[in-house]
Every structure is written in structure tokens, then in C-alpha cells.
Design a protein around this motif. Structure first.
Motif, PDB file in Angstrom:
ATOM      1  N   ASN A  96       0.865  -1.172   0.000  1.00 44.28           N
ATOM      2  CA  ASN A  96       0.000   0.000   0.000  1.00 44.28           C
ATOM      3  C   ASN A  96       0.906   1.229   0.000  1.00 44.28           C
ATOM      4  N   VAL A  97       0.791   2.067  -1.021  1.00 42.88           N
ATOM      5  CA  VAL A  97       1.679   3.218  -1.202  1.00 42.88           C
ATOM      6  C   VAL A  97       1.546   4.200  -0.033  1.00 42.88           C
ATOM      7  N   ASP A  98       0.357   4.341   0.528  1.00 37.35           N
ATOM      8  CA  ASP A  98       0.135   5.315   1.607  1.00 37.35           C
ATOM      9  C   ASP A  98       0.570   4.796   2.973  1.00 37.35           C
ATOM     10  N   THR A  99       0.334   3.501   3.242  1.00 37.04           N
ATOM     11  CA  THR A  99       0.576   2.975   4.592  1.00 37.04           C
ATOM     12  C   THR A  99       1.796   2.065   4.685  1.00 37.04           C
ATOM     13  N   ASP A 100       2.408   1.709   3.547  1.00 36.86           N
ATOM     14  CA  ASP A 100       3.528   0.757   3.492  1.00 36.86           C
ATOM     15  C   ASP A 100       3.137  -0.639   3.957  1.00 36.86           C
ATOM     16  N   GLU A 101       1.837  -0.899   4.085  1.00 39.05           N
ATOM     17  CA  GLU A 101       1.370  -2.224   4.502  1.00 39.05           C
ATOM     18  C   GLU A 101       1.562  -3.196   3.338  1.00 39.05           C
ATOM     19  N   GLU A 102       2.182  -4.352   3.646  1.00 42.60           N
ATOM     20  CA  GLU A 102       2.413  -5.373   2.630  1.00 42.60           C
ATOM     21  C   GLU A 102       1.327  -6.429   2.717  1.00 42.60           C
ATOM     22  N   VAL A 103       0.897  -6.924   1.573  1.00 35.50           N
ATOM     23  CA  VAL A 103      -0.052  -8.038   1.547  1.00 35.50           C
ATOM     24  C   VAL A 103       0.279  -8.902   0.337  1.00 35.50           C
ATOM     25  N   THR A 104       0.104 -10.208   0.505  1.00 37.64           N
ATOM     26  CA  THR A 104       0.389 -11.146  -0.579  1.00 37.64           C
ATOM     27  C   THR A 104      -0.893 -11.864  -0.955  1.00 37.64           C
ATOM     28  N   TYR A 105      -1.178 -11.901  -2.250  1.00 33.46           N
ATOM     29  CA  TYR A 105      -2.378 -12.573  -2.754  1.00 33.46           C
ATOM     30  C   TYR A 105      -1.993 -13.579  -3.822  1.00 33.46           C
ATOM     31  N   LYS A 106      -2.753 -14.660  -3.881  1.00 30.68           N
ATOM     32  CA  LYS A 106      -2.656 -15.599  -5.002  1.00 30.68           C
ATOM     33  C   LYS A 106      -3.916 -15.378  -5.828  1.00 30.68           C
ATOM     34  N   ILE A 107      -3.770 -15.222  -7.128  1.00 36.48           N
ATOM     35  CA  ILE A 107      -4.907 -14.970  -8.010  1.00 36.48           C
ATOM     36  C   ILE A 107      -5.422 -16.313  -8.524  1.00 36.48           C
ATOM     37  N   VAL A 108      -6.678 -16.633  -8.174  1.00 32.64           N
ATOM     38  CA  VAL A 108      -7.257 -17.943  -8.468  1.00 32.64           C
ATOM     39  C   VAL A 108      -8.612 -17.796  -9.148  1.00 32.64           C
ATOM     40  N   GLY A 109      -9.202 -18.933  -9.532  1.00 35.31           N
ATOM     41  CA  GLY A 109     -10.531 -18.927 -10.139  1.00 35.31           C
ATOM     42  C   GLY A 109     -11.610 -18.531  -9.150  1.00 35.31           C
ATOM     43  N   ASP A 110     -12.769 -18.173  -9.668  1.00 34.63           N
ATOM     44  CA  ASP A 110     -13.879 -17.708  -8.822  1.00 34.63           C
ATOM     45  C   ASP A 110     -14.235 -18.701  -7.715  1.00 34.63           C
ATOM     46  N   ASP A 111     -14.277 -19.998  -8.047  1.00 36.89           N
ATOM     47  CA  ASP A 111     -14.668 -21.007  -7.060  1.00 36.89           C
ATOM     48  C   ASP A 111     -13.605 -21.251  -6.000  1.00 36.89           C
ATOM     49  N   GLU A 112     -12.387 -20.859  -6.282  1.00 38.69           N
ATOM     50  CA  GLU A 112     -11.277 -21.133  -5.369  1.00 38.69           C
ATOM     51  C   GLU A 112     -11.008 -19.987  -4.406  1.00 38.69           C
ATOM     52  N   ALA A 113     -11.574 -18.826  -4.674  1.00 36.68           N
ATOM     53  CA  ALA A 113     -11.286 -17.636  -3.879  1.00 36.68           C
ATOM     54  C   ALA A 113     -11.576 -17.882  -2.403  1.00 36.68           C
ATOM     55  N   ASP A 114     -10.650 -17.442  -1.566  1.00 33.61           N
ATOM     56  CA  ASP A 114     -10.766 -17.583  -0.123  1.00 33.61           C
ATOM     57  C   ASP A 114      -9.947 -16.453   0.493  1.00 33.61           C
ATOM     58  N   VAL A 115     -10.612 -15.334   0.770  1.00 31.39           N
ATOM     59  CA  VAL A 115      -9.917 -14.136   1.222  1.00 31.39           C
ATOM     60  C   VAL A 115      -9.157 -14.395   2.521  1.00 31.39           C
ATOM     61  N   LYS A 116      -9.697 -15.244   3.400  1.00 31.13           N
ATOM     62  CA  LYS A 116      -9.014 -15.537   4.673  1.00 31.13           C
ATOM     63  C   LYS A 116      -7.634 -16.144   4.433  1.00 31.13           C
ATOM     64  N   ASN A 117      -7.491 -16.868   3.327  1.00 33.91           N
ATOM     65  CA  ASN A 117      -6.203 -17.466   2.972  1.00 33.91           C
ATOM     66  C   ASN A 117      -5.483 -16.685   1.871  1.00 33.91           C
ATOM     67  N   ASN A 118      -5.893 -15.429   1.689  1.00 28.52           N
ATOM     68  CA  ASN A 118      -5.272 -14.526   0.706  1.00 28.52           C
ATOM     69  C   ASN A 118      -5.323 -15.073  -0.718  1.00 28.52           C
ATOM     70  N   MET A 119      -6.412 -15.783  -1.040  1.00 27.87           N
ATOM     71  CA  MET A 119      -6.622 -16.260  -2.406  1.00 27.87           C
ATOM     72  C   MET A 119      -7.782 -15.450  -2.976  1.00 27.87           C
ATOM     73  N   ILE A 120      -7.473 -14.605  -3.963  1.00 28.87           N
ATOM     74  CA  ILE A 120      -8.504 -13.712  -4.501  1.00 28.87           C
ATOM     75  C   ILE A 120      -8.926 -14.145  -5.903  1.00 28.87           C
ATOM     76  N   SER A 121     -10.185 -13.913  -6.193  1.00 29.14           N
ATOM     77  CA  SER A 121     -10.756 -14.278  -7.484  1.00 29.14           C
ATOM     78  C   SER A 121     -10.157 -13.430  -8.593  1.00 29.14           C
ATOM     79  N   VAL A 122      -9.927 -14.084  -9.717  1.00 26.28           N
ATOM     80  CA  VAL A 122      -9.400 -13.403 -10.902  1.00 26.28           C
ATOM     81  C   VAL A 122     -10.342 -12.281 -11.345  1.00 26.28           C
ATOM     82  N   SER A 123     -11.618 -12.370 -10.965  1.00 27.14           N
ATOM     83  CA  SER A 123     -12.572 -11.330 -11.378  1.00 27.14           C
ATOM     84  C   SER A 123     -12.766 -10.258 -10.306  1.00 27.14           C
ATOM     85  N   SER A 124     -12.010 -10.329  -9.198  1.00 25.96           N
ATOM     86  CA  SER A 124     -12.115  -9.302  -8.156  1.00 25.96           C
ATOM     87  C   SER A 124     -11.470  -8.006  -8.649  1.00 25.96           C
TER      88      SER A 124
END
Length: 158
Positions: A96-124
Motif C-alpha cells: 500500500n503506497v500510503d501505509t507501506d502495509e504489505e499483503v500477498t495474494y494468489k490470483i485464483v478462479g472464482d470457485d477457489e477464492a478464499d480471502v481468509k487465505n489470501n486467495m482472490i478471485s481473478v474477477s475481483s
């Protein structure tokens, strides 16, 4: 018909569920229906009606999973040479450019998305902003709280 992207892990998880439904759940439900039938009058037989309802859910889920797998384009990102570009299946570290907070995401299919495990949908919105960009690029993501700027710090194909 359009193919939908899915990771190897996502497809494997669906295959495991399908296997369980066909080899464990379906026979168990059929047995429950048979046992409930032996209790006589089916009109007022709660176990029979519950088992039939379970059977309907089970068969529906089997069809749903088979449909998803038949329309899946399974992408194994580990077979793609490492690069700096964000693609489907890649793991992206953003800051995050403003807060310097780092976050790691894996880009996955819609059915696989699980925000708690940092897996975000390709359509997000965040994945759509990241795809096609490279390490060092800055992206703006529209969130409910306004626009947030992120810098892509690292991309891995794992």
C-alpha cells in the motif's frame, strides 16, 4: 462455451469432493433410503423424505462439479517460466503506497477464492487491476473506502 480458469489445486479439490460424493455420500444415502423404506408408509416417513432430500442435494452437487470441471481451463502456473508479470495463478506481493502495509495474494478462479487465505478471485477488482502489470508498477484499486494505490513488489509463479 467459455472456459473458466482454475488452478491445479482448485481442480484437485473439486475432484476430491466429486470422488467423495460418488463413492461415499451417494452409497450412504442410497442405504439410508433403503432402510427408511423398510419402515413402511412413505407418506409420513421423515427419514425417507430427509434421505431423498439429501439425495437431491448430492446429485445436484455432483452435476455442478462435473460441469465446472468440464468447463475449466486448468492452468499450472509452475510450468510457466518465472517472470515479473502478474498472471492468473501467480502470487503477488503488493505494498500500500500510503501505509507501506504489505499483503500477498494468489490470483485464483472464482470457485477457489478464499480471502481468509489470501486467495482472490481473478474477477475481483484488485486482481483485475493487477493482471498484466509487472514488478515495480503502481496500480490503483477502487475500494468501498475510495481509491487505494499499491506498488507490485514481487511476483512468484508457485
Amino acid at each position: 462455451m467459455n472456459k473458466f480458469p482454475m488452478t491445479v489445486a482448485g481442480a484437485e479439490k473439486l475432484r476430491e469432493e466429486l470422488d467423495d460424493l460418488k463413492k461415499v455420500q451417494r452409497p450412504r444415502i442410497v442405504q439410508a433410503i433403503a432402510e427408511a423404506r423398510e419402515h413402511g408408509d412413505l407418506k409420513e416417513n421423515a427419514e425417507y423424505h430427509a434421505a431423498r432430500e439429501q439425495q437431491g442435494f448430492c446429485e445436484g452437487r455432483i452435476q455442478e462439479i462435473e460441469g465446472k470441471l468440464s468447463n475449466a481451463q486448468i492452468i499450472d502456473v509452475t510450468t510457466i517460466p518465472e517472470g515479473e508479470k502478474v498472471i492468473f495463478g501467480s502470487t503477488v506481493m503488493i505494498i500500500n503506497v500510503d501505509t507501506d502495509e504489505e499483503v500477498t495474494y494468489k490470483i485464483v478462479g472464482d470457485d477457489e477464492a478464499d480471502v481468509k487465505n489470501n486467495m482472490i478471485s481473478v474477477s475481483s477488482p484488485i486482481a483485475r487491476a493487477l493482471i498484466g502489470k509487472s514488478i515495480g508498477d503502481e496500480v490503483a484499486v477502487t475500494t468501498p473506502g475510495g481509491e487505494v494505490a499499491y506498488e507490485i513488489d514481487d511476483v512468484k509463479y508457485v
